[in-house]
Write a protein that holds these residues in place. Sequence first.
Motif, PDB file in Angstrom:
ATOM      1  N   MET A 176      36.660  33.522  49.840  1.00  0.00           N
ATOM      2  CA  MET A 176      38.002  34.699  49.402  1.00  0.00           C
ATOM      3  C   MET A 176      36.707  36.214  49.621  1.00  0.00           C
ATOM      4  O   MET A 176      36.030  36.586  49.030  1.00  0.00           O
ATOM      5  N   GLY A 177      37.503  37.089  49.725  1.00  0.00           N
ATOM      6  CA  GLY A 177      37.283  38.794  49.904  1.00  0.00           C
ATOM      7  C   GLY A 177      37.361  38.862  48.237  1.00  0.00           C
ATOM      8  O   GLY A 177      38.432  38.335  47.770  1.00  0.00           O
ATOM      9  N   LEU A 178      37.226  40.361  47.378  1.00  0.00           N
ATOM     10  CA  LEU A 178      36.830  40.359  47.007  1.00  0.00           C
ATOM     11  C   LEU A 178      38.935  40.756  46.496  1.00  0.00           C
ATOM     12  O   LEU A 178      39.502  40.056  45.130  1.00  0.00           O
ATOM     13  N   GLU A 179      38.998  41.664  46.864  1.00  0.00           N
ATOM     14  CA  GLU A 179      40.632  41.811  46.260  1.00  0.00           C
ATOM     15  C   GLU A 179      41.242  40.443  46.154  1.00  0.00           C
ATOM     16  O   GLU A 179      42.309  40.177  45.582  1.00  0.00           O
ATOM     17  N   GLY A 180      41.137  39.633  46.841  1.00  0.00           N
ATOM     18  CA  GLY A 180      41.834  37.948  47.352  1.00  0.00           C
ATOM     19  C   GLY A 180      41.803  37.393  46.126  1.00  0.00           C
ATOM     20  O   GLY A 180      42.883  36.884  45.404  1.00  0.00           O
ATOM     21  N   LEU A 181      40.524  37.397  45.665  1.00  0.00           N
ATOM     22  CA  LEU A 181      40.287  36.713  44.431  1.00  0.00           C
ATOM     23  C   LEU A 181      41.027  37.883  42.792  1.00  0.00           C
ATOM     24  O   LEU A 181      41.193  35.963  42.078  1.00  0.00           O
ATOM     25  N   ARG A 182      40.194  39.275  43.429  1.00  0.00           N
ATOM     26  CA  ARG A 182      41.465  39.659  42.032  1.00  0.00           C
ATOM     27  C   ARG A 182      42.821  39.293  42.125  1.00  0.00           C
ATOM     28  O   ARG A 182      43.169  39.465  40.766  1.00  0.00           O
ATOM     29  N   SER A 183      43.364  39.347  42.865  1.00  0.00           N
ATOM     30  CA  SER A 183      45.169  38.969  43.260  1.00  0.00           C
ATOM     31  C   SER A 183      45.604  37.466  42.276  1.00  0.00           C
ATOM     32  O   SER A 183      46.277  37.288  41.550  1.00  0.00           O
ATOM     33  N   ILE A 184      44.374  36.449  43.024  1.00  0.00           N
ATOM     34  CA  ILE A 184      45.044  34.940  42.410  1.00  0.00           C
ATOM     35  C   ILE A 184      44.091  35.292  40.579  1.00  0.00           C
ATOM     36  O   ILE A 184      44.772  34.522  40.109  1.00  0.00           O
ATOM     37  N   HIS A 185      43.131  36.055  40.396  1.00  0.00           N
ATOM     38  CA  HIS A 185      42.924  36.773  38.911  1.00  0.00           C
ATOM     39  C   HIS A 185      44.053  36.615  38.130  1.00  0.00           C
ATOM     40  O   HIS A 185      44.121  36.298  37.125  1.00  0.00           O
ATOM     41  N   ASN A 186      44.658  38.088  39.048  1.00  0.00           N
ATOM     42  CA  ASN A 186      45.736  39.023  38.444  1.00  0.00           C
ATOM     43  C   ASN A 186      47.167  38.011  38.026  1.00  0.00           C
ATOM     44  O   ASN A 186      47.764  37.842  36.798  1.00  0.00           O
ATOM     45  N   ALA A 187      47.901  36.790  38.500  1.00  0.00           N
ATOM     46  CA  ALA A 187      48.473  35.571  39.026  1.00  0.00           C
ATOM     47  C   ALA A 187      47.749  34.583  37.278  1.00  0.00           C
ATOM     48  O   ALA A 187      48.827  33.970  36.646  1.00  0.00           O
ATOM     49  N   SER A 188      46.769  34.200  37.078  1.00  0.00           N
ATOM     50  CA  SER A 188      45.408  33.397  36.764  1.00  0.00           C
ATOM     51  C   SER A 188      45.789  33.512  35.493  1.00  0.00           C
ATOM     52  O   SER A 188      46.171  33.063  33.747  1.00  0.00           O
ATOM     53  N   ILE A 189      45.249  34.823  35.054  1.00  0.00           N
ATOM     54  CA  ILE A 189      45.680  35.779  33.231  1.00  0.00           C
ATOM     55  C   ILE A 189      46.692  34.992  32.851  1.00  0.00           C
ATOM     56  O   ILE A 189      46.891  35.418  31.894  1.00  0.00           O
ATOM     57  N   LYS A 190      47.986  35.405  33.694  1.00  0.00           N
ATOM     58  CA  LYS A 190      49.380  34.773  33.137  1.00  0.00           C
ATOM     59  C   LYS A 190      49.287  33.614  32.422  1.00  0.00           C
ATOM     60  O   LYS A 190      49.551  33.711  31.015  1.00  0.00           O
ATOM     61  N   GLU A 191      48.704  32.517  32.617  1.00  0.00           N
ATOM     62  CA  GLU A 191      48.560  31.081  31.790  1.00  0.00           C
ATOM     63  C   GLU A 191      47.740  31.283  30.703  1.00  0.00           C
ATOM     64  O   GLU A 191      47.526  30.471  29.920  1.00  0.00           O
ATOM     65  N   TYR A 192      46.691  31.851  30.822  1.00  0.00           N
ATOM     66  CA  TYR A 192      45.324  32.052  30.376  1.00  0.00           C
ATOM     67  C   TYR A 192      46.244  32.902  28.325  1.00  0.00           C
ATOM     68  O   TYR A 192      46.381  32.589  28.074  1.00  0.00           O
ATOM     69  N   ARG A 193      46.765  34.142  28.928  1.00  0.00           N
ATOM     70  CA  ARG A 193      47.490  34.737  27.981  1.00  0.00           C
ATOM     71  C   ARG A 193      48.899  33.704  26.847  1.00  0.00           C
ATOM     72  O   ARG A 193      48.890  33.432  25.597  1.00  0.00           O
ATOM     73  N   LYS A 194      49.761  32.903  27.913  1.00  0.00           N
ATOM     74  CA  LYS A 194      50.382  32.405  27.452  1.00  0.00           C
ATOM     75  C   LYS A 194      49.926  30.599  26.309  1.00  0.00           C
ATOM     76  O   LYS A 194      50.460  30.365  24.995  1.00  0.00           O
ATOM     77  N   LEU A 200      39.237  29.448  35.184  1.00  0.00           N
ATOM     78  CA  LEU A 200      39.696  30.848  35.519  1.00  0.00           C
ATOM     79  C   LEU A 200      38.092  31.234  34.750  1.00  0.00           C
ATOM     80  O   LEU A 200      37.876  32.477  35.564  1.00  0.00           O
ATOM     81  N   LEU A 201      36.854  31.042  34.379  1.00  0.00           N
ATOM     82  CA  LEU A 201      36.223  31.309  34.076  1.00  0.00           C
ATOM     83  C   LEU A 201      35.097  31.037  35.454  1.00  0.00           C
ATOM     84  O   LEU A 201      34.506  32.311  35.079  1.00  0.00           O
ATOM     85  N   ASP A 202      35.390  30.313  35.768  1.00  0.00           N
ATOM     86  CA  ASP A 202      34.765  30.762  36.572  1.00  0.00           C
ATOM     87  C   ASP A 202      35.048  30.683  38.132  1.00  0.00           C
ATOM     88  O   ASP A 202      34.010  31.876  38.359  1.00  0.00           O
ATOM     89  N   ILE A 242      34.171  36.752  41.017  1.00  0.00           N
ATOM     90  CA  ILE A 242      34.615  37.874  41.148  1.00  0.00           C
ATOM     91  C   ILE A 242      33.206  39.074  40.694  1.00  0.00           C
ATOM     92  O   ILE A 242      33.011  39.596  41.758  1.00  0.00           O
ATOM     93  N   VAL A 243      32.642  38.909  39.378  1.00  0.00           N
ATOM     94  CA  VAL A 243      31.848  39.655  39.502  1.00  0.00           C
ATOM     95  C   VAL A 243      30.781  39.367  40.956  1.00  0.00           C
ATOM     96  O   VAL A 243      29.994  40.176  40.981  1.00  0.00           O
ATOM     97  N   GLY A 244      30.016  37.597  40.759  1.00  0.00           N
ATOM     98  CA  GLY A 244      29.694  37.859  42.463  1.00  0.00           C
ATOM     99  C   GLY A 244      29.581  38.824  43.223  1.00  0.00           C
ATOM    100  O   GLY A 244      28.271  39.244  44.218  1.00  0.00           O
ATOM    101  N   LYS A 245      30.598  38.883  43.344  1.00  0.00           N
ATOM    102  CA  LYS A 245      30.955  39.992  44.491  1.00  0.00           C
ATOM    103  C   LYS A 245      31.099  40.747  44.340  1.00  0.00           C
ATOM    104  O   LYS A 245      30.156  42.074  45.416  1.00  0.00           O
ATOM    105  N   MET A 246      31.060  40.949  42.787  1.00  0.00           N
ATOM    106  CA  MET A 246      31.162  42.954  43.067  1.00  0.00           C
ATOM    107  C   MET A 246      29.286  43.010  43.604  1.00  0.00           C
ATOM    108  O   MET A 246      29.142  44.825  43.214  1.00  0.00           O
ATOM    109  N   LEU A 247      28.937  42.056  42.538  1.00  0.00           N
ATOM    110  CA  LEU A 247      26.929  42.051  42.157  1.00  0.00           C
ATOM    111  C   LEU A 247      26.634  42.641  44.247  1.00  0.00           C
ATOM    112  O   LEU A 247      25.172  43.669  44.556  1.00  0.00           O
ATOM    113  N   ARG A 248      26.853  41.758  44.869  1.00  0.00           N
ATOM    114  CA  ARG A 248      27.148  42.131  46.719  1.00  0.00           C
ATOM    115  C   ARG A 248      27.005  43.565  46.942  1.00  0.00           C
ATOM    116  O   ARG A 248      26.729  43.601  47.894  1.00  0.00           O
ATOM    117  N   ASN A 249      28.057  44.362  46.525  1.00  0.00           N
ATOM    118  CA  ASN A 249      28.684  45.347  47.139  1.00  0.00           C
ATOM    119  C   ASN A 249      28.660  46.041  45.724  1.00  0.00           C
ATOM    120  O   ASN A 249      30.198  46.518  45.788  1.00  0.00           O
TER     121      ASN A 249
END
Length: 201
Positions: free
Chosen positions: A36-54, A93-95, A100-107
């Motif tokens: 997936m593209g970076l923005e798609g991964l970030r969107s999933i991250h934003n949703a998943s971080i809620k479970e992490y906080r719980k 979530l760690l994966d 995400i970091v991998g995508k950031m390093l590519r651009n």
Amino acid sequence: MAAPKYLKRYLRVQGDEMPALSKITEKISVEFDPEMGLEGLRSIHNASIKEYRKLRESLDIEAMDALAYADSSDRLRLYTESFLEIPKASPSLLDLKIAIVGKMLRNCTCCGWNCGVNREIGEKGFCKLTDVSYYASEFLHMGEEPELVPSHTIFFSGCVFACVYCQNWDISTCPDCGTRVEPRKLAKLIDLRRLHGAKKT
């Protein structure tokens, strides 16, 4: 003298009484496509971080409940064991964070220079860093705040800034200097220094 409030959780992690926050991310199950593209991964991250906080909040409450008892050390030990019984998720979530970091390093837009180079294939921007880490030195440092001594200090080579007053200019301007280190080897080195008495890295 009592530890500052902001260090309480840190000291419990240090004593294996509470899990490090990165360990909690390993327990959160996340479904994603690495292509997936970076923005798609970030969107999933934003949703998943809620479970992490719980999960983090529930774990912190459980730890605080344990501390209310006279046998708090035993209660905290059992709490840590119960946390370890929560299975690691795959993918987690760690994966996702790693993807995400991998995508950031590519651009690369990891700093304000926004060079857009592909560091994974060796392209270099302003900082001349790639996706490989080097460190100039690592040792047990005795010059930190009392609660953090001895501290495992790692001086990485290279820097994204270009401060004219840098006291470490000899390593900050030389990203290929020092010892090359892969992530797993670095993790083992950190574990070793902890066995030597390091309170932080």
